[in-house]
Scaffold this motif. Structure first.
Motif, PDB file in Angstrom:
ATOM      1  N   LEU A 225     -20.878 127.983  71.160  1.00  0.00           N
ATOM      2  CA  LEU A 225     -21.592 126.738  70.860  1.00  0.00           C
ATOM      3  C   LEU A 225     -22.912 127.072  70.195  1.00  0.00           C
ATOM      4  N   GLU A 226     -23.368 126.157  69.397  1.00  0.00           N
ATOM      5  CA  GLU A 226     -24.706 126.293  68.805  1.00  0.00           C
ATOM      6  C   GLU A 226     -25.699 126.131  69.965  1.00  0.00           C
ATOM      7  N   GLY A 227     -26.873 126.772  69.857  1.00  0.00           N
ATOM      8  CA  GLY A 227     -27.836 126.800  70.968  1.00  0.00           C
ATOM      9  C   GLY A 227     -28.176 125.437  71.548  1.00  0.00           C
ATOM     10  N   ARG A 228     -28.462 124.476  70.663  1.00  0.00           N
ATOM     11  CA  ARG A 228     -28.840 123.139  71.141  1.00  0.00           C
ATOM     12  C   ARG A 228     -27.699 122.470  71.887  1.00  0.00           C
ATOM     13  N   GLU A 229     -26.506 122.670  71.331  1.00  0.00           N
ATOM     14  CA  GLU A 229     -25.323 122.050  71.931  1.00  0.00           C
ATOM     15  C   GLU A 229     -25.079 122.634  73.328  1.00  0.00           C
ATOM     16  N   ALA A 230     -25.318 123.931  73.448  1.00  0.00           N
ATOM     17  CA  ALA A 230     -25.139 124.599  74.741  1.00  0.00           C
ATOM     18  C   ALA A 230     -26.109 124.006  75.766  1.00  0.00           C
ATOM     19  N   ALA A 231     -27.360 123.817  75.338  1.00  0.00           N
ATOM     20  CA  ALA A 231     -28.355 123.257  76.248  1.00  0.00           C
ATOM     21  C   ALA A 231     -27.980 121.821  76.629  1.00  0.00           C
ATOM     22  N   GLN A 232     -27.509 121.064  75.637  1.00  0.00           N
ATOM     23  CA  GLN A 232     -27.115 119.667  75.919  1.00  0.00           C
ATOM     24  C   GLN A 232     -25.967 119.614  76.914  1.00  0.00           C
ATOM     25  N   LEU A 233     -25.048 120.560  76.788  1.00  0.00           N
ATOM     26  CA  LEU A 233     -23.908 120.584  77.714  1.00  0.00           C
ATOM     27  C   LEU A 233     -24.393 120.799  79.151  1.00  0.00           C
ATOM     28  N   GLY A 234     -25.355 121.725  79.318  1.00  0.00           N
ATOM     29  CA  GLY A 234     -25.887 121.991  80.659  1.00  0.00           C
ATOM     30  C   GLY A 234     -26.600 120.774  81.222  1.00  0.00           C
ATOM     31  N   LYS A 235     -27.365 120.114  80.379  1.00  0.00           N
ATOM     32  CA  LYS A 235     -28.103 118.924  80.821  1.00  0.00           C
ATOM     33  C   LYS A 235     -27.125 117.818  81.228  1.00  0.00           C
ATOM     34  N   ARG A 236     -26.138 117.613  80.404  1.00  0.00           N
ATOM     35  CA  ARG A 236     -25.153 116.576  80.711  1.00  0.00           C
ATOM     36  C   ARG A 236     -24.440 116.859  82.024  1.00  0.00           C
ATOM     37  N   MET A 237     -24.145 118.136  82.238  1.00  0.00           N
ATOM     38  CA  MET A 237     -23.491 118.529  83.486  1.00  0.00           C
ATOM     39  C   MET A 237     -24.374 118.145  84.676  1.00  0.00           C
ATOM     40  N   GLU A 238     -25.657 118.458  84.588  1.00  0.00           N
ATOM     41  CA  GLU A 238     -26.563 118.124  85.707  1.00  0.00           C
ATOM     42  C   GLU A 238     -26.676 116.609  85.890  1.00  0.00           C
ATOM     43  N   ASN A 239     -26.793 115.899  84.757  1.00  0.00           N
ATOM     44  CA  ASN A 239     -26.957 114.444  84.832  1.00  0.00           C
ATOM     45  C   ASN A 239     -25.700 113.758  85.371  1.00  0.00           C
ATOM     46  N   GLU A 240     -24.551 114.137  84.831  1.00  0.00           N
ATOM     47  CA  GLU A 240     -23.318 113.410  85.157  1.00  0.00           C
ATOM     48  C   GLU A 240     -22.598 113.990  86.367  1.00  0.00           C
ATOM     49  N   PHE A 241     -22.420 115.299  86.359  1.00  0.00           N
ATOM     50  CA  PHE A 241     -21.602 115.932  87.409  1.00  0.00           C
ATOM     51  C   PHE A 241     -22.390 116.054  88.711  1.00  0.00           C
ATOM     52  N   LEU A 242     -23.684 116.411  88.593  1.00  0.00           N
ATOM     53  CA  LEU A 242     -24.490 116.614  89.806  1.00  0.00           C
ATOM     54  C   LEU A 242     -25.370 115.409  90.145  1.00  0.00           C
ATOM     55  N   GLY A 243     -25.557 114.506  89.194  1.00  0.00           N
ATOM     56  CA  GLY A 243     -26.351 113.301  89.470  1.00  0.00           C
ATOM     57  C   GLY A 243     -27.855 113.547  89.522  1.00  0.00           C
ATOM     58  N   VAL A 244     -28.320 114.631  88.911  1.00  0.00           N
ATOM     59  CA  VAL A 244     -29.766 114.876  88.837  1.00  0.00           C
ATOM     60  C   VAL A 244     -30.210 114.471  87.437  1.00  0.00           C
ATOM     61  N   LYS A 245     -31.245 113.637  87.357  1.00  0.00           N
ATOM     62  CA  LYS A 245     -31.612 113.082  86.053  1.00  0.00           C
ATOM     63  C   LYS A 245     -32.554 113.997  85.268  1.00  0.00           C
ATOM     64  N   SER A 246     -32.326 115.295  85.356  1.00  0.00           N
ATOM     65  CA  SER A 246     -33.231 116.276  84.748  1.00  0.00           C
ATOM     66  C   SER A 246     -33.210 116.214  83.227  1.00  0.00           C
ATOM     67  N   GLY A 247     -34.249 116.768  82.621  1.00  0.00           N
ATOM     68  CA  GLY A 247     -34.356 116.830  81.168  1.00  0.00           C
ATOM     69  C   GLY A 247     -33.712 118.100  80.636  1.00  0.00           C
ATOM     70  N   ILE A 248     -34.060 118.432  79.380  1.00  0.00           N
ATOM     71  CA  ILE A 248     -33.331 119.509  78.705  1.00  0.00           C
ATOM     72  C   ILE A 248     -34.078 120.845  78.702  1.00  0.00           C
ATOM     73  N   MET A 249     -35.309 120.854  79.230  1.00  0.00           N
ATOM     74  CA  MET A 249     -36.126 122.065  79.101  1.00  0.00           C
ATOM     75  C   MET A 249     -35.448 123.340  79.628  1.00  0.00           C
ATOM     76  N   ASP A 250     -34.935 123.280  80.845  1.00  0.00           N
ATOM     77  CA  ASP A 250     -34.488 124.508  81.494  1.00  0.00           C
ATOM     78  C   ASP A 250     -33.322 125.171  80.747  1.00  0.00           C
ATOM     79  N   GLN A 251     -32.320 124.364  80.445  1.00  0.00           N
ATOM     80  CA  GLN A 251     -31.153 124.929  79.748  1.00  0.00           C
ATOM     81  C   GLN A 251     -31.555 125.443  78.364  1.00  0.00           C
TER      82      GLN A 251
END
Ligand code: GLA
Length: 389
Positions: free
Chosen positions: A148-174
């Motif tokens: 995956l392109e870097g941004r897309e990879a980070a977005q995937l991680g964020k989406r996982m946290e938001n949707e799968f784990l239910g944490v409304k975190s932003g994109i910084m960490d990934q």
């Protein structure tokens, strides 16, 4: 690598009785400044650290994911055809969540035997979870021969946290965990996702991390409540200013001043933190670019004050740790880092005073709180990577 590869390989062999074929790794991170701004589409300035999570593994022919978490001495198994949360082994959710997101995008997910091992302290605000997520993603990319392109990879991680784990975190960490670069901090605009790698090139100062020893969990914390309060501020700002906007990023301090009486006082303070923090973060980038230590340290102190008074995400132990740090000669600035409510502080310290700083902070913090803190030294590290063995 901070984890000895040879040891991880040996542990894998002991556990799975075969030879691993790859190692995927991803660092933790420390945020220099720009806290609780990412989910408001603002600015952040994190750097990856020389602490990491490694996944040593080999593919399986079936659709099972077998994982041994060496730090926890726990085992987990998941079926790729049924990506659900695991109440008994919640750490497995990070791996399964990433698999789930990949499948949602029609990307291949291979069965795998893997050993997880890491030295990013867990629950300390240094992104042990994003580190595990991005190491997992690197592993599946390697096994599925795609990238995956870097941004897309980070977005995937964020989406996982938001949707799968239910944490409304932003994109910084990934983002930083995936895209970190050696000796650089990353200035990120969380709206456009444009970023700039800024060399951390002072000759005479370093960033030092101090752990308060107070653990925090994102889901159990007041994190989602802060996200909600910011959205409440946006609603009030839209009504009062007549402007259209979706995030605090769309408004200025004048808008906030004008809307002050149409919002709850606490919501006003939350918004004030975010808007002023965005300004501080931009200024901090300039200070970093030009090696202005005093300016950068002052901005870090101001950020901490705003997080303590307006955003209310510090705690007595973090406040003690930053206060002690500032009283030690050679400390330019100190602030809590990460989500808060516990975890770590980041300090900008003169190089020739570092040892004295570490010793003094440790002993005074112990005297004051009875807690054994720990100091972590790290240069800015590279982002996630994978190596075939
Ligand atoms: C956590 C979240 C990030 C960010 C920080 C606070 O680390 O995962 O997205 O919001 O808190 O700055």
């Amino acid at each position: 690598m901070s984890i000895a590869l040879k040891d991880a390989v040996e542990k894998f062999k002991e556990e799975f009785g075969r030879v691993p074929s790859f190692v995927a790794r991803a660092p933790g991170r420390v945020n220099i400044i720009g806290e609780h701004t990412d989910y408001n589409h603002g600015f952040v300035l994190p750097m990856a650290i020389e602490r990491e999570t490694v996944l040593v593994g080999a593919p399986r022919r079936d659709r099972q994911i077998y994982v041994y978490a060496a730090n926890l001495c726990r085992r987990g198994v998941a079926d790729i055809a049924n990506c659900v949360r695991n109440r008994e082994e919640p750490w497995m959710d990070y791996l399964v969540g990433v698999a789930h997101e990949l499948l949602q995008r029609g990307l291949p997910v291979s069965g795998v035997d893997a050993l997880v091992w890491g030295d990013v302290p867990i629950g300390a605000g240094l992104s042990s979870s994003a580190s595990l997520e991005m190491a997992t993603l690197a592993m599946f990319e390697h096994l599925g021969s795609f990238q995956l392109e870097g941004r897309e990879a980070a977005q995937l991680g964020k989406r996982m946290e938001n949707e799968f784990l239910g944490v409304k975190s932003g994109i910084m960490d990934q983002f930083i965990v995936r895209l970190g670069r050696e000796n650089c901090a990353l200035f990120l605009d969380c709206r456009t996702e444009d970023f700039e790698q800024i060399p951390v090139a002072f000759d005479n100062a370093v960033f030092v991390i101090a752990d308060s020893g107070v653990k925090r969990g994102l889901a159990g914390s007041k994190y989602n409540e802060r996200v909600q309060e910011c959205l409440e501020a946006v609603d009030a700002l839209k009504k009062s200013s007549g402007k259209s906007g979706t995030h605090l990023r769309d408004f200025g301090l004048e808008d906030l001043g004008a809307a002050k009486h149409s919002m709850r006082e606490v919501v006003y303070r939350r918004a004030r933190h975010v808007l002023t923090e965005n300004e501080r973060t931009r200024e901090a980038c300039n200070a970093l670019r030009h090696g202005e230590l005093v300016r950068l340290g002052t901005l870090m102190n101001e950020s901490d004050e705003s997080l303590r008074v307006d955003y209310e995400v510090t705690c007595p132990e973090l406040d003690a740790l930053t206060e002690i740090a500032r009283s030690v000669p050679g400390c330019y600035g100190a602030r809590m880092t990460g989500a808060g409510f516990g975890g770590c502080t980041v300090n900008l310290v003169a190089k020739d005073k570092v040892q004295h700083f570490a010793d003094t902070v440790l002993s005074r913090y112990r005297q004051r709180t009875g807690i054994e803190s720990r100091i972590i030294f790290s240069r800015p590290a590279p982002g996630a990577s994978v190596l075939a063995l």
